[in-house]
Enzyme design. Structure first.
Site, PDB file in Angstrom:
ATOM      1  N   LYS A  13      -2.166  -1.639  -3.796  1.00 22.02           N
ATOM      2  CA  LYS A  13      -2.974  -0.421  -3.772  1.00 22.02           C
ATOM      3  C   LYS A  13      -2.059   0.802  -3.823  1.00 22.02           C
ATOM      4  CE  LYS A  13      -6.380   2.010  -0.896  1.00 22.02           C
ATOM      5  NZ  LYS A  13      -7.081   2.054   0.403  1.00 22.02           N
TER       6      LYS A  13
ATOM      7  N   LYS B 153       0.854  -1.182   0.000  1.00 24.20           N
ATOM      8  CA  LYS B 153       0.000   0.000   0.000  1.00 24.20           C
ATOM      9  C   LYS B 153       0.893   1.236   0.000  1.00 24.20           C
ATOM     10  CE  LYS B 153      -3.802   2.241   2.519  1.00 24.20           C
ATOM     11  NZ  LYS B 153      -4.688   2.153   3.699  1.00 24.20           N
TER      12      LYS B 153
END
Length: 325
Positions: free
Chosen positions: A249, A196
């Site tokens: 992400k 992330k």
């Protein structure tokens, strides 16, 4: 010309049927996870201004959204709760009757076959907006782990099928796995936000989830967008700690990372097609600058081609309609 030697690749592009026959990558409605936002109160359907077509629903109206999702053949949702009250340690995140837990109960009762993924973090519940415990302006790693494990257990008790921790604290998968196992939930999988990045693409989501940090930023725990090898280290740690899925992400600007993760780890890879990616397409489509359907399906196909097995996307409902008509 007759003496030239070259390959005729266009032979396999001569018709729509032929192109379909040799197509390498396919999108399916079953690939999609649709994020839903649930707020406290009654009779609420709040439009998210920066995300056209996305709404916050109160518990008494969430069935409207979920029924549409189910009717379209989408088999999974990710639940984000947006509480009215917040405090320094995010108590609402792990309260058995927090907004996320209540939303999970309501959805599971009416739609028992729907797969419910619980976003497991503290940022929506802390008054400072960070994903962990804060002391003297510093986000503390280890004291945050116990709260995250408690959050995961409470979400599973409410009916969550999968836990998706998004906080990027070191050791979060190990702590949550231990917490779930000790509570008797050995069979509950963890869909880790393994990779992330600290990204500018998250802006619209913070409007939807009311989770903007009240000071500083998240760069001490989310990853530097310039780093590639670090992603493999992060993913490797989560695999060793017991993750069952690996999320990358954002997705669109990190397709190379997605392919690296797919090539290096034998777990399902999940692309999170984040809010900024969604809103840019929506804004351009509203102005007539692009063909929304073609752009969305091309974008999602690119994520699958890069290695995604599953795609978390706000486009899920539209894409499901286009794929099944």
């Amino acid at each position: 010309m007759k003496d030239l030697q070259f390959k005729r690749h266009r032979r396999l592009r001569n018709s729509s049927a032929l192109r379909s026959m040799v197509r390498e990558t396919h999108l399916h409605v079953e690939d999609f996870v649709y994020p839903v936002f649930v707020v406290e109160g009654e009779n609420k359907k709040n439009a998210v201004a920066s995300m056209p077509g996305v709404y916050q629903f109160s518990l008494d109206r969430i069935h409207e959204e979920i029924q549409e999702v189910v009717d379209l053949g989408i088999q999974s949702v990710m639940v984000f709760g947006v509480p009215d009250e917040k405090d320094a340690v995010g108590t609402g995140a792990y309260h058995d009757h927090g907004i996320t837990q209540e939303a999970i109960r309501v959805i599971k009762e009416k739609f028992p076959e729907l797969l419910i993924i619980a976003d497991t973090c503290l940022c929506e519940y802390t008054d400072h907006g960070h994903c962990g415990v804060v002391e003297n302006g510093k986000i503390l790693n280890d004291p945050s782990l116990d709260l995250l494990a408690r959050t995961a257990v409470s979400q599973v008790k409410a009916g969550a099928d999968i836990i998706a921790p998004s906080n990027m604290m070191d050791g979060f998968v190990a702590a949550i796995r231990e917490g779930l196992d000790n509570a008797g939930y050995e069979d509950i999988p963890i869909m880790s936000y393994a990779v992330k990045y600290s990204s500018a693409y998250y802006g619209p989501f913070r409007d939807a989830a009311n989770s903007t940090p009240q000071f500083g930023d998240r760069k001490t725990y989310q990853m530097d967008p310039a780093n590639r090898l670090e992603a493999l280290r992060e993913a490797e740690s989560d695999v060793e700690e017991g993750a069952d899925f690996l999320i990358v992400k954002p997705a669109l600007s990190y397709l190379d990372i997605m392919r690296d993760v797919k090539n290096n780890f034998n777990l399902p890879v999940v692309a999170y097609n984040v809010s900024g990616e969604y809103s840019m397409i929506k804004a351009a489509a509203e102005r007539g600058w692009i063909n929304e359907e073609q752009i969305v399906l091309e974008t999602l196909t690119g994520m699958k081609r890069a290695g995604a097995d599953i795609i978390i996307t706000y486009h899920a409902k539209d894409a499901a309609r286009w794929l099944t008509r």
